[in-house]
Design a protein around this motif. Structure first.
Motif, PDB file in Angstrom:
ATOM      1  N   LEU A   1      -6.113  17.603 -14.314  1.00 53.67           N
ATOM      2  CA  LEU A   1      -5.597  18.632 -15.124  1.00 53.67           C
ATOM      3  C   LEU A   1      -6.603  18.832 -15.888  1.00 53.67           C
ATOM      4  O   LEU A   1      -6.274  20.740 -15.815  1.00 53.67           O
ATOM      5  CB  LEU A   1      -4.005  18.320 -15.457  1.00 53.67           C
ATOM      6  N   HIS A   2      -7.061  18.970 -16.770  1.00 50.99           N
ATOM      7  CA  HIS A   2      -7.889  19.042 -17.662  1.00 50.99           C
ATOM      8  C   HIS A   2      -9.273  20.145 -17.281  1.00 50.99           C
ATOM      9  O   HIS A   2      -9.035  20.948 -17.578  1.00 50.99           O
ATOM     10  CB  HIS A   2      -8.450  18.075 -18.523  1.00 50.99           C
ATOM     11  N   SER A   3      -9.970  19.708 -15.918  1.00 48.45           N
ATOM     12  CA  SER A   3     -10.585  20.254 -14.768  1.00 48.45           C
ATOM     13  C   SER A   3      -9.941  22.365 -14.437  1.00 48.45           C
ATOM     14  O   SER A   3     -10.265  22.259 -14.441  1.00 48.45           O
ATOM     15  CB  SER A   3     -10.631  19.940 -13.926  1.00 48.45           C
ATOM     16  N   ALA A   4      -8.887  21.679 -13.979  1.00 47.41           N
ATOM     17  CA  ALA A   4      -7.940  22.702 -13.526  1.00 47.41           C
ATOM     18  C   ALA A   4      -7.954  24.068 -14.848  1.00 47.41           C
ATOM     19  O   ALA A   4      -7.160  24.968 -14.770  1.00 47.41           O
ATOM     20  CB  ALA A   4      -6.686  22.530 -12.729  1.00 47.41           C
ATOM     21  N   GLY A   5      -7.732  23.728 -15.853  1.00 47.39           N
ATOM     22  CA  GLY A   5      -7.439  24.305 -17.147  1.00 47.39           C
ATOM     23  C   GLY A   5      -6.320  24.556 -17.454  1.00 47.39           C
ATOM     24  O   GLY A   5      -5.632  25.075 -18.079  1.00 47.39           O
ATOM     25  N   CYS A   6      -5.672  22.987 -17.696  1.00 44.02           N
ATOM     26  CA  CYS A   6      -4.013  23.204 -18.011  1.00 44.02           C
ATOM     27  C   CYS A   6      -4.285  22.323 -18.799  1.00 44.02           C
ATOM     28  O   CYS A   6      -4.947  21.579 -19.768  1.00 44.02           O
ATOM     29  CB  CYS A   6      -3.170  21.951 -16.928  1.00 44.02           C
ATOM     30  N   HIS A   7      -3.639  22.915 -20.421  1.00 40.54           N
ATOM     31  CA  HIS A   7      -3.418  22.638 -21.636  1.00 40.54           C
ATOM     32  C   HIS A   7      -2.198  22.159 -22.242  1.00 40.54           C
ATOM     33  O   HIS A   7      -2.292  21.053 -22.815  1.00 40.54           O
ATOM     34  CB  HIS A   7      -3.492  23.865 -23.157  1.00 40.54           C
TER      35      HIS A   7
ATOM     36  N   SER B   1       5.188  17.644  -9.633  1.00 39.55           N
ATOM     37  CA  SER B   1       6.083  16.217 -10.240  1.00 39.55           C
ATOM     38  C   SER B   1       6.533  16.599  -8.469  1.00 39.55           C
ATOM     39  O   SER B   1       7.566  16.134  -8.028  1.00 39.55           O
ATOM     40  CB  SER B   1       6.949  15.149 -11.368  1.00 39.55           C
ATOM     41  N   GLN B   2       7.410  17.741  -9.072  1.00 37.73           N
ATOM     42  CA  GLN B   2       8.612  18.897  -8.323  1.00 37.73           C
ATOM     43  C   GLN B   2       8.022  19.839  -7.105  1.00 37.73           C
ATOM     44  O   GLN B   2       8.436  20.192  -6.051  1.00 37.73           O
ATOM     45  CB  GLN B   2       8.718  19.900  -8.863  1.00 37.73           C
ATOM     46  N   TYR B   3       6.035  19.991  -6.905  1.00 40.21           N
ATOM     47  CA  TYR B   3       5.783  20.357  -5.788  1.00 40.21           C
ATOM     48  C   TYR B   3       4.400  20.127  -5.920  1.00 40.21           C
ATOM     49  O   TYR B   3       3.403  20.275  -6.100  1.00 40.21           O
ATOM     50  CB  TYR B   3       5.396  21.681  -6.338  1.00 40.21           C
ATOM     51  N   PRO B   4       5.021  18.484  -4.961  1.00 42.46           N
ATOM     52  CA  PRO B   4       3.623  17.510  -4.458  1.00 42.46           C
ATOM     53  C   PRO B   4       2.476  18.121  -4.032  1.00 42.46           C
ATOM     54  O   PRO B   4       1.323  17.996  -4.333  1.00 42.46           O
ATOM     55  CB  PRO B   4       3.536  16.226  -4.264  1.00 42.46           C
ATOM     56  N   ASP B   5       3.042  19.668  -3.178  1.00 46.43           N
ATOM     57  CA  ASP B   5       1.983  20.835  -2.477  1.00 46.43           C
ATOM     58  C   ASP B   5       0.645  20.670  -3.121  1.00 46.43           C
ATOM     59  O   ASP B   5      -0.014  20.882  -2.949  1.00 46.43           O
ATOM     60  CB  ASP B   5       3.058  20.896  -1.173  1.00 46.43           C
ATOM     61  N   GLN B   6       1.574  21.413  -4.582  1.00 44.21           N
ATOM     62  CA  GLN B   6       0.631  21.703  -5.393  1.00 44.21           C
ATOM     63  C   GLN B   6      -0.459  21.243  -6.051  1.00 44.21           C
ATOM     64  O   GLN B   6      -1.433  21.327  -5.802  1.00 44.21           O
ATOM     65  CB  GLN B   6       1.082  22.997  -6.452  1.00 44.21           C
TER      66      GLN B   6
ATOM     67  N   GLY C   1      -9.175  21.948  -3.740  1.00 40.76           N
ATOM     68  CA  GLY C   1      -9.548  23.147  -3.910  1.00 40.76           C
ATOM     69  C   GLY C   1     -11.024  22.412  -4.333  1.00 40.76           C
ATOM     70  O   GLY C   1     -11.599  21.361  -4.323  1.00 40.76           O
ATOM     71  N   PRO C   2     -11.885  24.139  -4.856  1.00 41.71           N
ATOM     72  CA  PRO C   2     -13.086  23.812  -5.150  1.00 41.71           C
ATOM     73  C   PRO C   2     -13.238  23.242  -6.959  1.00 41.71           C
ATOM     74  O   PRO C   2     -12.436  23.398  -7.195  1.00 41.71           O
ATOM     75  CB  PRO C   2     -13.778  25.716  -4.712  1.00 41.71           C
ATOM     76  N   LEU C   3     -14.691  22.154  -6.402  1.00 41.61           N
ATOM     77  CA  LEU C   3     -14.650  21.760  -7.461  1.00 41.61           C
ATOM     78  C   LEU C   3     -14.788  22.599  -9.271  1.00 41.61           C
ATOM     79  O   LEU C   3     -15.601  23.703  -8.544  1.00 41.61           O
ATOM     80  CB  LEU C   3     -15.405  20.375  -7.606  1.00 41.61           C
ATOM     81  N   PRO C   4     -14.876  22.273  -9.859  1.00 37.19           N
ATOM     82  CA  PRO C   4     -14.917  23.555 -11.305  1.00 37.19           C
ATOM     83  C   PRO C   4     -16.740  23.100 -11.418  1.00 37.19           C
ATOM     84  O   PRO C   4     -17.418  21.842 -11.358  1.00 37.19           O
ATOM     85  CB  PRO C   4     -14.202  22.722 -12.423  1.00 37.19           C
ATOM     86  N   THR C   5     -17.858  24.178 -11.871  1.00 42.06           N
ATOM     87  CA  THR C   5     -19.174  23.484 -12.197  1.00 42.06           C
ATOM     88  C   THR C   5     -18.734  23.667 -13.912  1.00 42.06           C
ATOM     89  O   THR C   5     -18.734  24.756 -14.389  1.00 42.06           O
ATOM     90  CB  THR C   5     -19.574  24.894 -11.035  1.00 42.06           C
TER      91      THR C   5
END
Length: 64
Positions: free
Chosen positions: A30-36, A46-51, A58-62
């Protein structure tokens, strides 16, 4: 943040260590995806496990 660790029924063997590792990995993704707002994102995914799976596939952050 509350991931309900206190309510867990896993208390023996390697279970607690494995669950702690999975929790840390989820937070790192979540942190790597930019979630704050982690708590709200956990509720969302938890409601959208496909996401949630798409975060993993997805691509890994560099980091330069």
């Amino acid at each position: 943040m509350n991931l309900a660790e206190d309510a867990s029924l896993v208390h023996a063997g390697h279970g607690p260590t494995i669950l702690a590792t999975l929790r840390d990995m989820a937070l790192r993704v979540l942190h790597s995806a930019g979630c704050h707002a982690i708590a709200s994102q956990l509720r969302h995914y938890s409601q959208y496990p496909d996401q949630a799976v798409s975060l993993l596939s997805g691509p890994l952050p560099t980091h330069a």
